[in-house]
Design a protein around this motif. Structure first.
Motif, PDB file in Angstrom:
ATOM      1  N   GLN A  60     -69.144 -66.675  64.261  1.00  0.00           N
ATOM      2  CA  GLN A  60     -69.389 -65.247  64.268  1.00  0.00           C
ATOM      3  C   GLN A  60     -68.934 -64.658  62.950  1.00  0.00           C
ATOM      4  N   GLY A  61     -69.495 -63.513  62.580  1.00  0.00           N
ATOM      5  CA  GLY A  61     -69.225 -62.926  61.283  1.00  0.00           C
ATOM      6  C   GLY A  61     -67.806 -62.404  61.142  1.00  0.00           C
ATOM      7  N   GLU A  62     -67.473 -62.003  59.917  1.00  0.00           N
ATOM      8  CA  GLU A  62     -66.133 -61.488  59.639  1.00  0.00           C
ATOM      9  C   GLU A  62     -65.942 -60.144  60.325  1.00  0.00           C
ATOM     10  N   ARG A  63     -64.737 -59.937  60.832  1.00  0.00           N
ATOM     11  CA  ARG A  63     -64.395 -58.672  61.478  1.00  0.00           C
ATOM     12  C   ARG A  63     -62.908 -58.409  61.279  1.00  0.00           C
ATOM     13  N   LYS A  64     -62.471 -57.224  61.652  1.00  0.00           N
ATOM     14  CA  LYS A  64     -61.042 -56.907  61.623  1.00  0.00           C
ATOM     15  C   LYS A  64     -60.519 -56.893  63.052  1.00  0.00           C
ATOM     16  N   VAL A  65     -59.345 -57.505  63.231  1.00  0.00           N
ATOM     17  CA  VAL A  65     -58.745 -57.620  64.556  1.00  0.00           C
ATOM     18  C   VAL A  65     -57.292 -57.153  64.464  1.00  0.00           C
ATOM     19  N   PRO A  66     -56.814 -56.355  65.429  1.00  0.00           N
ATOM     20  CA  PRO A  66     -55.393 -55.972  65.428  1.00  0.00           C
ATOM     21  C   PRO A  66     -54.504 -57.207  65.365  1.00  0.00           C
ATOM     22  N   ILE A  67     -53.502 -57.151  64.531  1.00  0.00           N
ATOM     23  CA  ILE A  67     -52.695 -58.339  64.260  1.00  0.00           C
ATOM     24  C   ILE A  67     -51.951 -58.818  65.510  1.00  0.00           C
ATOM     25  N   GLU A  68     -51.662 -57.886  66.445  1.00  0.00           N
ATOM     26  CA  GLU A  68     -50.932 -58.303  67.649  1.00  0.00           C
ATOM     27  C   GLU A  68     -51.838 -59.022  68.644  1.00  0.00           C
ATOM     28  N   PHE A  69     -53.153 -59.019  68.398  1.00  0.00           N
ATOM     29  CA  PHE A  69     -54.078 -59.732  69.272  1.00  0.00           C
ATOM     30  C   PHE A  69     -54.286 -61.186  68.838  1.00  0.00           C
ATOM     31  N   ILE A  70     -53.570 -61.589  67.812  1.00  0.00           N
ATOM     32  CA  ILE A  70     -53.722 -62.942  67.262  1.00  0.00           C
ATOM     33  C   ILE A  70     -52.448 -63.725  67.515  1.00  0.00           C
ATOM     34  N   GLU A  71     -52.599 -64.986  67.927  1.00  0.00           N
ATOM     35  CA  GLU A  71     -51.442 -65.830  68.229  1.00  0.00           C
ATOM     36  C   GLU A  71     -51.557 -67.152  67.484  1.00  0.00           C
ATOM     37  N   PRO A  72     -50.437 -67.761  67.141  1.00  0.00           N
ATOM     38  CA  PRO A  72     -50.481 -69.031  66.404  1.00  0.00           C
ATOM     39  C   PRO A  72     -50.986 -70.168  67.275  1.00  0.00           C
ATOM     40  N   ASN A  73     -51.472 -71.214  66.611  1.00  0.00           N
ATOM     41  CA  ASN A  73     -51.964 -72.405  67.299  1.00  0.00           C
ATOM     42  C   ASN A  73     -50.794 -73.359  67.536  1.00  0.00           C
ATOM     43  N   PRO A  74     -50.465 -73.687  68.768  1.00  0.00           N
ATOM     44  CA  PRO A  74     -49.337 -74.594  69.014  1.00  0.00           C
ATOM     45  C   PRO A  74     -49.587 -76.005  68.485  1.00  0.00           C
ATOM     46  N   ARG A  75     -50.848 -76.338  68.188  1.00  0.00           N
ATOM     47  CA  ARG A  75     -51.175 -77.670  67.663  1.00  0.00           C
ATOM     48  C   ARG A  75     -51.311 -77.679  66.151  1.00  0.00           C
ATOM     49  N   ASN A  76     -50.986 -76.572  65.500  1.00  0.00           N
ATOM     50  CA  ASN A  76     -51.090 -76.515  64.047  1.00  0.00           C
ATOM     51  C   ASN A  76     -50.217 -77.599  63.421  1.00  0.00           C
ATOM     52  N   PRO A  77     -50.800 -78.465  62.578  1.00  0.00           N
ATOM     53  CA  PRO A  77     -49.980 -79.526  61.972  1.00  0.00           C
ATOM     54  C   PRO A  77     -48.913 -78.989  61.034  1.00  0.00           C
ATOM     55  N   ARG A  78     -49.116 -77.789  60.505  1.00  0.00           N
ATOM     56  CA  ARG A  78     -48.109 -77.236  59.610  1.00  0.00           C
ATOM     57  C   ARG A  78     -46.973 -76.623  60.410  1.00  0.00           C
ATOM     58  N   ARG A  79     -45.746 -77.082  60.129  1.00  0.00           N
ATOM     59  CA  ARG A  79     -44.567 -76.604  60.853  1.00  0.00           C
ATOM     60  C   ARG A  79     -43.626 -75.781  59.963  1.00  0.00           C
ATOM     61  N   ALA A  80     -43.619 -76.080  58.660  1.00  0.00           N
ATOM     62  CA  ALA A  80     -42.656 -75.451  57.753  1.00  0.00           C
ATOM     63  C   ALA A  80     -43.299 -74.273  57.028  1.00  0.00           C
ATOM     64  N   PHE A  81     -42.653 -73.115  57.117  1.00  0.00           N
ATOM     65  CA  PHE A  81     -43.094 -71.923  56.407  1.00  0.00           C
ATOM     66  C   PHE A  81     -41.886 -71.374  55.653  1.00  0.00           C
ATOM     67  N   GLY A  82     -41.852 -71.615  54.350  1.00  0.00           N
ATOM     68  CA  GLY A  82     -40.705 -71.202  53.553  1.00  0.00           C
ATOM     69  C   GLY A  82     -40.546 -69.689  53.524  1.00  0.00           C
ATOM     70  N   ASP A  83     -39.309 -69.222  53.693  1.00  0.00           N
ATOM     71  CA  ASP A  83     -39.050 -67.781  53.739  1.00  0.00           C
ATOM     72  C   ASP A  83     -39.405 -67.117  52.419  1.00  0.00           C
ATOM     73  N   ALA A  84     -38.996 -67.721  51.302  1.00  0.00           N
ATOM     74  CA  ALA A  84     -39.290 -67.130  49.992  1.00  0.00           C
ATOM     75  C   ALA A  84     -40.789 -67.094  49.735  1.00  0.00           C
ATOM     76  N   ASP A  85     -41.483 -68.156  50.144  1.00  0.00           N
ATOM     77  CA  ASP A  85     -42.923 -68.222  49.955  1.00  0.00           C
ATOM     78  C   ASP A  85     -43.629 -67.128  50.749  1.00  0.00           C
ATOM     79  N   LEU A  86     -43.195 -66.902  52.006  1.00  0.00           N
ATOM     80  CA  LEU A  86     -43.794 -65.853  52.823  1.00  0.00           C
ATOM     81  C   LEU A  86     -43.519 -64.462  52.247  1.00  0.00           C
ATOM     82  N   THR A  87     -42.319 -64.285  51.694  1.00  0.00           N
ATOM     83  CA  THR A  87     -41.978 -62.996  51.092  1.00  0.00           C
ATOM     84  C   THR A  87     -42.873 -62.704  49.903  1.00  0.00           C
ATOM     85  N   ASP A  88     -43.099 -63.708  49.049  1.00  0.00           N
ATOM     86  CA  ASP A  88     -43.978 -63.529  47.884  1.00  0.00           C
ATOM     87  C   ASP A  88     -45.401 -63.213  48.315  1.00  0.00           C
TER      88      ASP A  88
END
Length: 291
Positions: free
Chosen positions: A33-61
């Motif tokens: 489906q095409g691009e749309r805007k969705v309220p951020i609270e309606f989105i949830e992370p994928n529990p099967r996402n292979p990525r586990r580490a999210f650096g705090d400094a990287d997220l801040t930048d």
């Protein structure tokens, strides 16, 4: 190799899912489906996402960049199977987390109707292409596809655009002790260093030495190939120096094979050891022996 027709289409369809978002989906591909805007609270992370580490400094930048420029690339999501009107992230959890920090109310998304297997494939491919996964996360993602969906290493190589040997070497990292895995996740060890530790007799001790002394991958390989010595064995070895003919033969065979060759004489017969650093080297040696 699995002859399932749906499996043979994977390599062709997945690249389009990530890079060609404006093209209409072919019948065998997931519904896009095409691009749309969705309220951020309606989105949830994928529990099967292979990525586990999210650096705090990287997220801040990234959050600061999003405040100034917005989200340049939409987050890829699929409808949540639990709650109507909610979505589960396929690719882009880092952007979603940073957008929350930046205080965004809604974010751009692309909605795709895909099953669990394809969602995991897309998550792995997107992260591998962007080098966002650390080697352990990459290995765990591969292992999850093998465990949950009966993939072979050759299947995985085709899907993610990597060689079978790359997949095999990455999966071998899961054999490392937890403390060594931690060094790899933190970036203290490179994937090249870690691969040399898989067959080492004391991977934890060698890993600490690599970090403390700043050893190169080549230096680590040389140390990993050295057999462990007990206190009783060490004096005996110093008394049995190799003769010149044996040393010359070792050098000759090393030059011919391109691999480290060691010859050890015993009272009756002896043994010859050939050390290889990768599956590619072993494959090359096998081909030479067959000719």
């Amino acid at each position: 190799m699995n002859d399932d027709p749906s499996r043979r289409r994977l390599g062709r369809g997945l690249a389009a899912l990530i890079g060609e978002i404006d093209k209409p989906a072919e019948p065998q591909q997931p519904i896009v489906q095409g691009e749309r805007k969705v309220p951020i609270e309606f989105i949830e992370p994928n529990p099967r996402n292979p990525r586990r580490a999210f650096g705090d400094a990287d997220l801040t930048d990234l959050a600061q960049s999003i405040k100034e420029h917005g989200i340049v690339q939409p987050v890829v999501v699929r409808p949540s199977g639990n709650t109507p009107g909610r979505y589960e992230i396929i690719a882009g959890e880092r952007r979603w987390r940073a957008a929350q920090r930046a205080g965004l109310i809604d974010i751009p998304v692309i909605v795709r109707e895909v099953n669990d297997r394809t969602a995991l494939e897309l998550a792995i491919i997107e992260n591998v292409q962007r080098t966002d996964l650390n080697p352990i996360e990459e290995a765990m993602g591969y292992q999850q596809l093998i465990d949950d969906h009966s993939y072979t290493q050759a299947d995985l190589g085709q899907v993610i655009g990597k060689s079978r040997s790359h997949v095999a070497n990455t999966l071998r990292l899961l054999k490392l002790p937890d403390d060594v895995r931690g060094m790899l996740i933190d970036g203290a060890l490179s994937a090249g260093h870690a691969r040399t530790l898989v067959t080492a007799q004391d991977p934890t001790g060698l890993a600490k030495r690599i970090v403390d002394e700043g050893l190169s991958v080549r230096q680590a390989e040389a140390l990993a190939q050295q057999p462990a010595e007990t206190p009783q064995e060490a004096p005996a070895k110093t008394q049995r120096e190799k003769d010149a003919d044996t040393v010359a033969l070792e050098k000759l065979l090393t030059n011919v094979t391109g691999l480290k060759v060691a010859i050890n004489h015993k009272q009756q017969g002896g043994e010859m050891r050939i050390a290889y650093r990768s599956l590619e080297q072993l494959d090359d040696l096998c081909r030479r022996l067959k000719t």
